[in-house]
Write a protein that holds these residues in place. Structure first.
Motif, PDB file in Angstrom:
ATOM      1  N   TYR A  59     -60.460 -41.576 -25.625  1.00 66.51           N
ATOM      2  CA  TYR A  59     -61.258 -40.976 -26.698  1.00 66.51           C
ATOM      3  C   TYR A  59     -60.465 -40.973 -28.002  1.00 66.51           C
ATOM      4  CZ  TYR A  59     -64.280 -37.518 -29.020  1.00 66.51           C
ATOM      5  OH  TYR A  59     -65.130 -36.884 -29.891  1.00 66.51           O
TER       6      TYR A  59
ATOM      7  N   ALA B  91     -67.139 -49.578 -19.656  1.00 67.76           N
ATOM      8  CA  ALA B  91     -67.877 -49.147 -20.840  1.00 67.76           C
ATOM      9  C   ALA B  91     -67.018 -49.241 -22.101  1.00 67.76           C
ATOM     10  CB  ALA B  91     -68.361 -47.711 -20.644  1.00 67.76           C
ATOM     11  N   THR B  92     -65.747 -48.856 -21.974  1.00 64.33           N
ATOM     12  CA  THR B  92     -64.856 -48.836 -23.139  1.00 64.33           C
ATOM     13  C   THR B  92     -64.596 -50.234 -23.681  1.00 64.33           C
ATOM     14  OG1 THR B  92     -63.758 -46.868 -22.240  1.00 64.33           O
ATOM     15  CG2 THR B  92     -62.589 -48.079 -23.951  1.00 64.33           C
TER      16      THR B  92
ATOM     17  N   MET C 138     -68.753 -49.046 -27.576  1.00 69.50           N
ATOM     18  CA  MET C 138     -69.344 -47.706 -27.617  1.00 69.50           C
ATOM     19  C   MET C 138     -69.098 -47.000 -26.289  1.00 69.50           C
ATOM     20  SD  MET C 138     -73.325 -46.743 -28.356  1.00 69.50           S
ATOM     21  CE  MET C 138     -73.312 -47.648 -29.905  1.00 69.50           C
TER      22      MET C 138
ATOM     23  N   ASP D 269     -70.242 -43.615 -24.049  1.00 62.18           N
ATOM     24  CA  ASP D 269     -71.210 -42.524 -23.912  1.00 62.18           C
ATOM     25  C   ASP D 269     -70.565 -41.401 -23.108  1.00 62.18           C
ATOM     26  OD1 ASP D 269     -73.426 -41.002 -23.912  1.00 62.18           O
ATOM     27  OD2 ASP D 269     -74.747 -42.427 -22.884  1.00 62.18           O
TER      28      ASP D 269
ATOM     29  N   PRO E   9     -71.030 -37.975 -21.381  1.00 62.88           N
ATOM     30  CA  PRO E   9     -72.106 -37.088 -20.914  1.00 62.88           C
ATOM     31  C   PRO E   9     -71.987 -35.682 -21.504  1.00 62.88           C
ATOM     32  CG  PRO E   9     -71.198 -38.343 -19.082  1.00 62.88           C
ATOM     33  CD  PRO E   9     -70.304 -38.604 -20.261  1.00 62.88           C
TER      34      PRO E   9
ATOM     35  N   TYR F  71     -72.108 -34.996 -24.621  1.00 62.43           N
ATOM     36  CA  TYR F  71     -71.611 -35.065 -25.989  1.00 62.43           C
ATOM     37  C   TYR F  71     -72.204 -36.313 -26.660  1.00 62.43           C
ATOM     38  CZ  TYR F  71     -68.216 -31.580 -24.448  1.00 62.43           C
ATOM     39  OH  TYR F  71     -67.630 -30.448 -23.945  1.00 62.43           O
ATOM     40  N   ASP F  72     -71.876 -36.514 -27.919  1.00 61.23           N
ATOM     41  CA  ASP F  72     -72.393 -37.678 -28.633  1.00 61.23           C
ATOM     42  C   ASP F  72     -71.738 -38.962 -28.139  1.00 61.23           C
ATOM     43  OD1 ASP F  72     -73.995 -36.091 -30.176  1.00 61.23           O
ATOM     44  OD2 ASP F  72     -72.508 -35.875 -31.788  1.00 61.23           O
ATOM     45  N   LYS F  73     -72.404 -40.060 -28.460  1.00 65.11           N
ATOM     46  CA  LYS F  73     -71.779 -41.358 -28.199  1.00 65.11           C
ATOM     47  C   LYS F  73     -70.637 -41.570 -29.192  1.00 65.11           C
ATOM     48  CE  LYS F  73     -75.822 -43.772 -26.349  1.00 65.11           C
ATOM     49  NZ  LYS F  73     -76.773 -44.895 -26.535  1.00 65.11           N
TER      50      LYS F  73
ATOM     51  N   ARG G 271     -68.531 -44.330 -31.210  1.00 66.79           N
ATOM     52  CA  ARG G 271     -68.391 -45.719 -31.646  1.00 66.79           C
ATOM     53  C   ARG G 271     -66.916 -46.003 -31.862  1.00 66.79           C
ATOM     54  NH1 ARG G 271     -72.679 -48.675 -32.637  1.00 66.79           N
ATOM     55  NH2 ARG G 271     -74.714 -47.682 -32.890  1.00 66.79           N
TER      56      ARG G 271
END
Length: 305
Positions: A122, A149-150, A156, A158, A160, A162-164, A166
């Motif tokens: 993050y 995903a990363t 992007m 996602d 869970p 919280y916001d996505k 970018r």
């Protein structure tokens, strides 16, 4: 930075490439709060072709995977790349307990409310850092799903609840992996496809000399050559599967040289730094035989420094 750049120019690294990296640094300045994440490498990386491959891929927005046997300079290269590009660096060492919360973050209670305590992926994604995945082939399935995903082209994440997120344009991910370590496994095709893969060559005599003489310029040539010979002899035996890669430890060799400089007997120093890394009695005897051909018991520290 000047010392590192001087070393790269001595290796004839492409000036055009170094100029592009400089422009990258200017385009993405590091926020004041992340400057403590800029970590200068202990030593430069030696290997023009490998460095150019890795830097070019990163400039083009790719993530890279450094694969190879032990003591090939994977982590040194990763650290040098983060420093060269002027990016805050984050390290993740994968193990059996590394999961999505370790990478992305987990809920915590702060200021009378539930907040996300962010993880290295993050932080790297938001701050434009270089996140180094150490021993990525030890990642369990839950962590691998986060990596999918990363590292996806959509850049992007996602989270869970919280916001996505970018990914920052400067954010990059560098994976490293060794062969044959306990707990490692084959990387699945989907994960590998998200990396540009660089196969790291074995340490050469010239590279080893550059590293050791760069760190120990006061060493006596005859004595240091024997230390380097021990490492190269063990590397040859490991590549022929005569011994494991446990004693093949560049950090151990550097540590041995430091203790010799402090006055310890070369044989005792090499035992601590390399020989005793193997816990198999039979193998340790084989390693000891290799060491004794280079470093006799009568050899003193004054013969090396």
């Amino acid at each position: 930075m000047d010392e590192i750049m001087k070393c790269y120019r001595e290796q004839n690294v492409s000036e055009a490439l170094l100029l592009k990296i400089e422009r990258f640094r200017e385009k993405y300045p590091v926020p004041e709060g992340l400057r403590d994440r800029l970590v200068k490498p202990e030593l430069p990386f030696y290997g023009r072709e490998i460095l150019e491959m890795a830097a070019t891929a990163l400039l083009e927005g790719e993530n890279i995977l450094l694969s190879g046997t032990k003591a090939t300079g994977k982590n040194i290269l990763a650290e040098n790349l983060a420093w060269l590009f002027g990016r805050p660096s984050y390290n993740v060492s994968f193990h059996v307990n590394t999961d999505s919360s370790t990478l992305i973050g987990t809920d915590t209670f702060r200021n009378n409310e539930v907040q996300l305590r962010t993880g290295p992926v993050y932080e790297s994604a938001v701050g434009g850092g270089f996140c180094i995945f150490d021993e990525v082939n030890m990642a369990k399935n839950e962590a691998v799903s986060v990596l999918h995903a990363t590292l996806d082209y959509r850049r992007m994440i996602d989270v869970p609840g919280y916001d996505k997120i970018r990914l920052h344009e400067a954010a990059r991910f560098i994976g490293t992996m060794n062969y044959g370590y306990a707990g490692t496994k084959e990387l699945n095709e989907a994960l590998v496809s998200r990396f540009m893969v660089i196969d790291m060559p074995e340490m050469t005599e010239d590279t080893l000399q550059r590293i050791m003489y760069g760190m120990f310029p006061d060493a006596k040539k005859a004595g240091m050559e024997q230390l380097l010979g021990v490492f190269l002899d063990l590397q040859l035996k490991a590549s022929n599967n005569e011994i494991s890669t446990r004693p093949l430890d560049l950090r151990g060799l550097i540590g041995a040289a430091k203790t010799i400089r402090a006055g310890l007997s070369p044989l005792l120093a090499v035992r601590m730094g390399m020989v005793n890394k193997s816990f198999d009695v039979f193998e340790r005897e084989l390693i000891e035989d290799v060491v004794m051909t280079r470093i006799p018991e009568s050899m003193g520290s004054s013969e090396v420094f």
